[in-house]
Design a protein around this motif. Structure first.
Motif, PDB file in Angstrom:
ATOM      1  N   PHE C  11     -10.932  18.599 -14.146  1.00  0.00           N
ATOM      2  CA  PHE C  11     -11.895  18.302 -15.188  1.00  0.00           C
ATOM      3  C   PHE C  11     -13.191  19.103 -15.058  1.00  0.00           C
ATOM      4  CE2 PHE C  11      -9.235  14.578 -15.689  1.00  0.00           C
ATOM      5  CZ  PHE C  11      -9.209  14.447 -17.063  1.00  0.00           C
ATOM      6  N   THR C  12     -13.196  20.021 -14.096  1.00  0.00           N
ATOM      7  CA  THR C  12     -14.451  20.741 -13.841  1.00  0.00           C
ATOM      8  C   THR C  12     -14.962  21.427 -15.094  1.00  0.00           C
ATOM      9  OG1 THR C  12     -13.087  21.430 -11.984  1.00  0.00           O
ATOM     10  CG2 THR C  12     -15.450  21.910 -11.852  1.00  0.00           C
ATOM     11  N   ALA C  13     -14.044  22.104 -15.782  1.00  0.00           N
ATOM     12  CA  ALA C  13     -14.446  22.876 -16.949  1.00  0.00           C
ATOM     13  C   ALA C  13     -15.027  21.981 -18.027  1.00  0.00           C
ATOM     14  CB  ALA C  13     -13.237  23.644 -17.485  1.00  0.00           C
ATOM     15  N   ILE C  14     -14.337  20.891 -18.274  1.00  0.00           N
ATOM     16  CA  ILE C  14     -14.791  20.016 -19.368  1.00  0.00           C
ATOM     17  C   ILE C  14     -16.100  19.328 -19.009  1.00  0.00           C
ATOM     18  CG2 ILE C  14     -13.472  17.953 -18.703  1.00  0.00           C
ATOM     19  CD1 ILE C  14     -13.387  18.820 -22.229  1.00  0.00           C
ATOM     20  N   GLU C  15     -16.229  19.013 -17.701  1.00  0.00           N
ATOM     21  CA  GLU C  15     -17.481  18.407 -17.245  1.00  0.00           C
ATOM     22  C   GLU C  15     -18.653  19.341 -17.560  1.00  0.00           C
ATOM     23  OE1 GLU C  15     -16.573  15.314 -13.619  1.00  0.00           O
ATOM     24  OE2 GLU C  15     -16.596  17.444 -13.184  1.00  0.00           O
ATOM     25  N   LYS C  16     -18.400  20.583 -17.352  1.00  0.00           N
ATOM     26  CA  LYS C  16     -19.437  21.585 -17.585  1.00  0.00           C
ATOM     27  C   LYS C  16     -19.716  21.727 -19.075  1.00  0.00           C
ATOM     28  CE  LYS C  16     -19.809  25.247 -14.440  1.00  0.00           C
ATOM     29  NZ  LYS C  16     -19.121  26.446 -13.930  1.00  0.00           N
ATOM     30  N   ARG C  17     -18.611  21.789 -19.827  1.00  0.00           N
ATOM     31  CA  ARG C  17     -18.718  22.052 -21.256  1.00  0.00           C
ATOM     32  C   ARG C  17     -19.418  20.914 -21.994  1.00  0.00           C
ATOM     33  NH1 ARG C  17     -13.275  22.321 -23.888  1.00  0.00           N
ATOM     34  NH2 ARG C  17     -13.949  20.967 -25.555  1.00  0.00           N
ATOM     35  N   LEU C  18     -18.995  19.702 -21.655  1.00  0.00           N
ATOM     36  CA  LEU C  18     -19.550  18.545 -22.377  1.00  0.00           C
ATOM     37  C   LEU C  18     -20.827  18.028 -21.742  1.00  0.00           C
ATOM     38  CD1 LEU C  18     -16.275  16.544 -23.093  1.00  0.00           C
ATOM     39  CD2 LEU C  18     -17.505  18.090 -24.624  1.00  0.00           C
ATOM     40  N   GLY C  19     -21.078  18.442 -20.542  1.00  0.00           N
ATOM     41  CA  GLY C  19     -22.275  17.978 -19.880  1.00  0.00           C
ATOM     42  C   GLY C  19     -22.226  16.511 -19.536  1.00  0.00           C
ATOM     43  N   CYS C  20     -21.033  16.017 -19.249  1.00  0.00           N
ATOM     44  CA  CYS C  20     -20.926  14.614 -18.840  1.00  0.00           C
ATOM     45  C   CYS C  20     -19.954  14.525 -17.674  1.00  0.00           C
ATOM     46  CB  CYS C  20     -20.472  13.722 -19.986  1.00  0.00           C
ATOM     47  SG  CYS C  20     -18.792  14.044 -20.488  1.00  0.00           S
ATOM     48  N   THR C  24     -17.305   9.418 -17.256  1.00  0.00           N
ATOM     49  CA  THR C  24     -17.751   9.111 -18.618  1.00  0.00           C
ATOM     50  C   THR C  24     -16.735   9.619 -19.630  1.00  0.00           C
ATOM     51  OG1 THR C  24     -19.979   9.471 -17.809  1.00  0.00           O
ATOM     52  CG2 THR C  24     -19.708   9.313 -20.208  1.00  0.00           C
ATOM     53  N   PHE C  25     -16.246  10.801 -19.401  1.00  0.00           N
ATOM     54  CA  PHE C  25     -15.292  11.406 -20.319  1.00  0.00           C
ATOM     55  C   PHE C  25     -14.005  10.585 -20.405  1.00  0.00           C
ATOM     56  CE2 PHE C  25     -11.788  14.485 -21.007  1.00  0.00           C
ATOM     57  CZ  PHE C  25     -12.101  14.814 -22.315  1.00  0.00           C
ATOM     58  N   MET C  26     -13.491  10.200 -19.238  1.00  0.00           N
ATOM     59  CA  MET C  26     -12.248   9.421 -19.221  1.00  0.00           C
ATOM     60  C   MET C  26     -12.445   8.065 -19.871  1.00  0.00           C
ATOM     61  SD  MET C  26      -9.698  11.029 -18.401  1.00  0.00           S
ATOM     62  CE  MET C  26      -8.618   9.638 -18.574  1.00  0.00           C
ATOM     63  N   LYS C  27     -13.630   7.499 -19.638  1.00  0.00           N
ATOM     64  CA  LYS C  27     -13.938   6.194 -20.224  1.00  0.00           C
ATOM     65  C   LYS C  27     -13.902   6.312 -21.751  1.00  0.00           C
ATOM     66  CE  LYS C  27     -17.656   3.208 -19.554  1.00  0.00           C
ATOM     67  NZ  LYS C  27     -18.932   2.958 -18.890  1.00  0.00           N
ATOM     68  N   PRO C  80     -25.946   9.338 -27.309  1.00  0.00           N
ATOM     69  CA  PRO C  80     -26.169  10.765 -27.552  1.00  0.00           C
ATOM     70  C   PRO C  80     -24.882  11.562 -27.396  1.00  0.00           C
ATOM     71  CG  PRO C  80     -27.612   9.918 -25.793  1.00  0.00           C
ATOM     72  CD  PRO C  80     -26.729   8.815 -26.191  1.00  0.00           C
ATOM     73  N   GLY C  81     -23.993  11.120 -26.515  1.00  0.00           N
ATOM     74  CA  GLY C  81     -22.793  11.899 -26.238  1.00  0.00           C
ATOM     75  C   GLY C  81     -21.805  11.957 -27.387  1.00  0.00           C
ATOM     76  N   LEU C  82     -21.875  10.983 -28.253  1.00  0.00           N
ATOM     77  CA  LEU C  82     -20.829  10.857 -29.266  1.00  0.00           C
ATOM     78  C   LEU C  82     -20.773  12.055 -30.201  1.00  0.00           C
ATOM     79  CD1 LEU C  82     -18.626   8.987 -30.276  1.00  0.00           C
ATOM     80  CD2 LEU C  82     -20.292   7.949 -31.789  1.00  0.00           C
ATOM     81  N   ALA C  83     -21.917  12.364 -30.799  1.00  0.00           N
ATOM     82  CA  ALA C  83     -21.957  13.490 -31.721  1.00  0.00           C
ATOM     83  C   ALA C  83     -21.580  14.772 -30.992  1.00  0.00           C
ATOM     84  CB  ALA C  83     -23.354  13.620 -32.319  1.00  0.00           C
ATOM     85  N   LEU C  85     -19.762  15.089 -28.394  1.00  0.00           N
ATOM     86  CA  LEU C  85     -18.324  15.087 -28.124  1.00  0.00           C
ATOM     87  C   LEU C  85     -17.536  15.501 -29.346  1.00  0.00           C
ATOM     88  CD1 LEU C  85     -17.658  12.002 -25.926  1.00  0.00           C
ATOM     89  CD2 LEU C  85     -16.671  14.266 -25.613  1.00  0.00           C
ATOM     90  N   ILE C  86     -17.894  14.873 -30.476  1.00  0.00           N
ATOM     91  CA  ILE C  86     -17.156  15.185 -31.687  1.00  0.00           C
ATOM     92  C   ILE C  86     -17.242  16.670 -31.973  1.00  0.00           C
ATOM     93  CG2 ILE C  86     -17.133  14.857 -34.189  1.00  0.00           C
ATOM     94  CD1 ILE C  86     -18.171  11.990 -33.589  1.00  0.00           C
ATOM     95  N   LEU C  87     -18.460  17.161 -31.869  1.00  0.00           N
ATOM     96  CA  LEU C  87     -18.640  18.574 -32.198  1.00  0.00           C
ATOM     97  C   LEU C  87     -17.965  19.468 -31.175  1.00  0.00           C
ATOM     98  CD1 LEU C  87     -22.286  18.294 -33.497  1.00  0.00           C
ATOM     99  CD2 LEU C  87     -20.152  18.351 -34.800  1.00  0.00           C
ATOM    100  N   GLU C  88     -17.825  18.954 -29.955  1.00  0.00           N
ATOM    101  CA  GLU C  88     -17.147  19.743 -28.934  1.00  0.00           C
ATOM    102  C   GLU C  88     -15.634  19.661 -29.044  1.00  0.00           C
ATOM    103  OE1 GLU C  88     -17.985  21.934 -26.809  1.00  0.00           O
ATOM    104  OE2 GLU C  88     -20.138  21.843 -27.148  1.00  0.00           O
ATOM    105  N   LEU C  89     -15.170  18.630 -29.722  1.00  0.00           N
ATOM    106  CA  LEU C  89     -13.719  18.466 -29.877  1.00  0.00           C
ATOM    107  C   LEU C  89     -13.144  19.511 -30.786  1.00  0.00           C
ATOM    108  CD1 LEU C  89     -13.216  14.666 -30.566  1.00  0.00           C
ATOM    109  CD2 LEU C  89     -12.537  15.931 -28.542  1.00  0.00           C
TER     110      LEU C  89
END
Lengths: 334, 378, 381
Positions: C11-20, C24-27, C80-83, C85-89
């Motif tokens: 998950f290293t890459a996604i942690e970096k990309r999403l900044g979470c 938190t991401f798995m949750k 704050p993460g929701l938007a 995340l959506i935009l990152e999806l």
């Protein structure tokens, strides 16, 4: 000779009793339907307004301290009342037809219908009760029950066209239960100027409380309006500042149940469905109670007929008892 | 002086023991009714609040106990002394029948511990047919007890009391005719207030009292023949066919009047269509009418009238017909409203059968201990 | 035994990309999967799909007649993460509100993306489409919304109508509907259009749907109005925490009265919850928490996500109670729970009794016959 006499007397007696009953049928109008009390209170149930929330059912149970009816083999506290019973004085039932697509439509539709005491103007239960345990309040028109007088013969259940009075079969020391319009001893909502619990909680005014007169006028007003017109429906107590809500007038059947049926009722029903489909009985305008009372009073007015009959019988028997001995003797001689 | 005698012989016999066991089973269920409530044993519900306990035990049971009434009518009003030998057993059967009808009404009462309310004048509702039935049946039970009292008084040898009773007998007998006329007709009137619930073929409104009275008399005469025949068979007594023969002529007239009144009502009320619909109700009507008509046809032939066996068959037909008439009107074709149904539960029927068994046992015991049955001096 | 499936994944890459954090991401993924009615394995599948940049679908986002409420609601979501995340999806290739570019440049980018991702991109329509006068009442870059929508829909992999306006026309389509506004499903009659109605719709309903699409390459199951069943399967009334008050007949009669202050049911004030399908009672709004959604703050539901209710029915008129329509737990007119039906035992005992009477009579009658014959014979002889 003797045989002819015998047959003759048989025939005359039978004809005599037929005549007596004949007279009773002639003087039938002696007791017509009772008339509505001028200040009778009642309720108007408009099936088209009912949303089936059953708030009236639970309010009724609360007011009457009645337990929820449990579903079979389940000990839950949710109410599963399916019909009037000794634990349920008010129940909402549903008429179903076809695919149930549209509310208040007879074909392929559904409609709600309330079952509770209709508080007849000429109540059968009051007429048939031998011990005056069912009473008809002359002012309010409310039909009340008095357990202290009741012997439990259940003639009221049989005499009620709507099968409203319910006996507590499951209780060895049971009694009859029926709606008393929240005016029973200890509750007396009507006497205190209030309204019935079911009308109080009804969010749509499907159950509307008021005097029979104003309710009848209200029902007629609704019938007169065009379907689709927006009408300001009253809620709560029609005679005391009801709240209102707007709704389009549905296509009503032009029939106010309780205006005339068996002398009329104080609880009126209107609907978009024919009333026989909603389980209402096939009643004529004349109440059966009034017919029964007419027959009974014709035969037993002042106990005159029985008294005359008794005198006649006593005389005949006394005379024949003496002859009888002769007959016996004759028989013995033979 | 009297030619009535107690029947010699054992009381306990095989049939008696059978009746006793049925009685005990019935009483077991009756006890349950008092402990757990009526719902425990009966199938009564919101629509059918009267089951067989009312309709059989009271409405039909009392009609089956009209033998005393019918004979009192014949002997004292129509002055037919020759029927006297039939009176005492008939009065006994009536007393037992009515007594049990009264008991039936009592245990069917939901609030039996308040039964006395019906005797308190301040409670009376003079509009109620039920009041008339209740008071009248109670009074008649006492009258029947007085009518039967001579048998008991003879047994204990209370001659003084017997004399007093004999002096008052004319009044007692007059009441014994008036009271059943009143309440048997009223049992029909009960149906009037039931209005639409009673099937159109049975709802004759104003004619209800007359039809009920006629069926009571028909059943009353029939039960005399029935009991007489069974006594003859069961107790190996002599059959009194010669007496029954003449009674049957009265029955013919009663049957004719009944059938004419019945059909006239149906025609005038315009209910012929119900008769010809051939649904359950119409079939029940046809069966009932057949049971009324067959005995009429049997009895119309003088040859049949002098045959005890034919008379018994006619009597049984009429008893079934009268019972079916009342069952139909009060129960079988009753329609309290859409969805209701009733068929008695097995315990409910056992209670009724227990009472019938008691009636038969009591009859056997009393006939064997008191001077009831008439014996001609030979 | 249960195994944390996510452990095998980097998950290293996604942690970096999403900044979470991974946690938190798995949750988040598990939460979305759960609200879709899916299990833990789906959550992992979703997480993997999101983490894989190659699987991010390109999105063309159109705006028609509307207030941009759905987009605004999405951007202003409380977490704050929701938007983010959506935009990152997704790879948001064209969005008139959010694009940094403007004018021809942006239109060019849209055309290029649509051509490059033919048959792969996700089309999101926001806002109503006017049909009257050939759709001239809504134009972007000189083209009518009607034409733009039709063009973009041609090669779209899937179409999502986001918001009530796009779902059936929304407020524009309310009577008298001067511009002839309709929703995307009415324009794209031959295509499957997933609708996420609401004014504005809950962003959670969008993200769940999109995540499903990203993960499984298809849209989640929908009802006959195109709404994802997982979000619009139940009436607001069914899950409303004021429902017990409704069932007990406790209603607020007017704003500010005792019942209203006590939190009673708002049905009498015109609540449309009983005829509006949405998951507001369980998600509330925008994850604000604390009971923040119309009914939660004491206002009757307006029915914004229900065609024919929101913008159509008077605000305070009573709703039709759809939960209380058959088939539901109502007794039929002829239902009588206290039976009284024939039982085998009852019939047996009754027929035995009747049979006994008839049998005994027949026996007695024949005995009498014999007796009589015996009596007669000596006479005749």
């Amino acid at each position: 000779m003797k045989r002819r006499d015998f047959l003759k007397t048989t025939l005359t007696t039978t004809l005599g009793s037929t005549a007596a009953v004949g007279i009773s049928s002639q003087s039938v109008m002696a007791r017509g339907n009772l008339k509505p009390a001028p200040d009778a209170v009642g309720m108007l149930y408009d099936s088209t307004l009912c949303v089936g929330c059953k708030a009236c059912v639970s309010a009724c149970k609360k007011t009457n301290n009645m337990p929820p009816v449990q579903a079979k083999n389940k000990k839950d506290t949710a109410d599963f009342a399916r019909d009037l019973s000794s634990k349920t004085l008010n129940v909402i039932k549903v008429y179903r037809n076809g695919n149930l697509a549209v509310k208040d439509r007879q074909i392929n539709g559904f409609a709600f219908e309330k079952r509770s005491c209709m508080h007849c103007v000429d109540p059968g239960c009051v007429s048939v009760c031998p011990v005056t345990a069912m009473r008809h309040n002359p002012i309010t028109g409310i039909v009340t029950y008095h357990a202290d007088a009741c012997i439990g013969c259940r003639n009221c259940m049989v005499g009620c066209p709507y099968n409203v009075p319910q006996f507590e079969y499951e209780n060895p020391f049971g009694q009859i239960q029926k709606c008393q319009m929240c005016n029973q001893a200890g509750v007396e909502k009507i006497d205190k100027g209030g309204m019935t619990s079911c009308a109080e909680v009804c969010p749509t005014g499907a159950t509307l409380f008021g005097s029979r007169k104003s309710l009848m006028a209200e029902a007629k007003k609704r019938m007169a309006l065009k379907p689709g017109e927006v009408y300001n429906y009253p809620r709560g107590n029609l005679d005391k500042k009801p709240s209102h809500h707007e709704k389009e007038i549905p296509i009503y059947k032009k029939h106010i149940w309780g205006e005339k049926e068996a002398g009329g009722t104080n609880v009126l029903h209107i609907s978009s469905i024919d009333f026989d489909k909603l389980g209402m009985p096939p009643l004529k305008d004349r109440s059966s109670a009034s017919v029964a009372e007419t027959v009974q009073h014709t035969l037993y007015q002042y106990m005159a007929l029985p008294a005359v009959a008794l005198a006649g019988l006593a005389f005949t028997v006394a005379k024949n008892s003496n002859n009888d001995k002769d007959n016996d003797n004759k028989g013995d001689k033979k | 002086m009297s030619t009535h005698k107690a029947l010699p012989g054992r009381i306990l016999s095989l049939p008696f023991l059978v009746f006793l066991s049925i009685f005990l089973v019935g009483m077991y269920f009756l006890m349950q009714r008092f402990v757990f409530g009526m719902g425990e044993v009966s199938n009564l519900n919101g629509g059918f609040s009267w089951g067989i306990w009312v309709v059989y035990d009271v409405v039909i049971g009392s009609a089956l106990a009209c033998g005393g009434y019918a004979l009192a009518f014949t002997v004292y009003v129509f002055n037919k002394g020759k029927y006297h030998p039939l009176v005492r057993p008939a009065v006994l059967a009536s007393l037992l029948g009515y007594g049990l009808a009264g008991f039936g009404a009592f245990f069917d009462m939901g609030r039996w511990w308040q039964f006395y309310n019906i005797f308190l004048p301040n409670n009376w509702n003079f509009n109620s047919v039920m009041l008339e039935v209740g008071l009248c049946v109670t009074a008649y039970i006492f009258v029947l007890a007085l009518e039967f009292a001579p048998a008991f008084l003879e047994k204990i040898g209370a001659k003084g009391l017997l004399k007093v009773l004999n002096k008052l007998l004319f009044l007692i007998v007059a009441l014994g005719i008036l009271l059943p006329t009143m309440h048997q007709s009223s049992l029909g009137s009960l149906l009037i207030a039931m209005g639409h619930k009673v099937h159109p073929l049975w709802q004759s409104m104003h004619l209800q009292p007359l039809l009920a009275l006629l069926t009571a008399l028909i059943m009353g005469f029939s039960i005399v023949i029935f009991e007489g025949s069974f006594s003859a068979v069961g107790f190996k007594e002599k059959l009194q066919t010669h007496l029954f023969k003449n009674l049957s002529k009265v029955i013919i007239w009663l049957l004719l009047i009944f059938l004419v009144a019945r059909f006239a009502t149906i025609i005038f009320q315009g209910n012929i269509s119900h008769l010809l619909s051939f649904d359950t109700n119409s079939l029940l009507f046809i069966l009932e009418t057949a049971l009324f008509t067959v005995p009429l046809l049997i009895l119309l032939s003088p040859a049949n009238r002098s045959q005890g066996s034919r008379l018994l068959i006619a009597a049984v037909c009429m008893l079934l017909a009268g019972s079916l008439y009342r069952f139909n009107a009060f129960l079988f074709t009753l329609n309290p409203g859409v969805g209701y149904s009733y068929f008695p539960s097995a315990p409910e029927i056992m209670v009724t059968l227990g009472l019938i068994s008691f009636e038969i046992m009591a009859y056997i015991v009393l006939v064997r201990t008191l001077p009831v049955l008439h014996h001609e001096k030979t | 035994m249960k195994k944390d499936l996510s452990l095998d994944f980097d998950f290293t890459a996604i942690e970096k990309r999403l900044g979470c954090s991974r946690r938190t991401f798995m949750k988040f993924c598990t939460g979305v999967a759960a609200s879709l009615g899916l299990g833990a394995s789906s959550a992992v599948a979703m997480a993997q799909a999101v983490a894989d940049p190659a699987r991010r679908p390109p999105v063309i986002w159109l705006h028609g007649q509307e207030c941009t409420g759905p987009t605004e609601a999405l951007l202003r979501s409380e977490q704050p993460g929701l938007a983010h995340l959506i935009l990152e999806l997704i790879s948001l290739d064209y969005h008139q509100t959010l694009d940094t570019g403007a004018g021809h440049q942006v239109e060019e980018a849209k055309k290029k993306s649509m051509a490059d991702n033919k048959g792969k991109y996700l089309l999101v329509v926001e806002g109503a489409i006017p049909l009257k006068d050939k759709g001239i009442y809504c134009k972007i870059a000189g083209e009518t919304m009607l034409d733009i929508t039709n063009e973009a829909a041609t090669d779209a992999a899937a179409i999502v109508a986001y918001g009530s306006c796009a779902s059936w026309g929304g407020v524009q389509s309310a009577s008298p509907n001067p511009t002839g506004a309709v929703g995307a499903p009415q324009v794209l009659k031959n295509k499957t259009v997933l609708t996420i109605p609401g004014c504005p719709p809950n962003p959670a309903n969008f993200i769940g749907t999109v995540l499903f699409f990203v993960t499984y390459g298809k849209l989640p199951p929908i009802d006959e109005l195109g709404r994802p069943k997982w979000a619009y399967g139940r009436l607001i009334h069914e899950n409303c925490y004021r429902r017990p008050h409704f069932d007990a007949g406790r209603f607020a009669k007017e704003f500010g009265d005792e019942g209203h202050r006590k939190g009673y049911c708002l049905y009498e004030l015109g609540c449309k919850g009983p005829e509006t399908y949405n998951n507001c009672p369980s998600l509330e709004y925008n994850n604000v928490g604390g009971g923040v959604w119309p009914i939660g703050v004491g206002h009757p539901c307006f029915g914004c996500s229900e065609k024919g209710v929101g913008f159509e029915k008077p605000m305070f008129s009573l709703s039709d109670v759809k939960t209380h329509t058959p088939p539901n737990a109502f007794p039929n007119i002829d239902h009588r729970p206290l039976g009284g039906n024939m039982s085998a035992a009852g019939v047996a005992v009754a027929s035995a009794a009747v049979g006994a009477v008839i049998g005994a009579s027949v026996v007695a009658s024949s005995k009498i016959k014999k007796q009589e014959k015996a009596q007669k014979q000596p006479k005749s002889s």
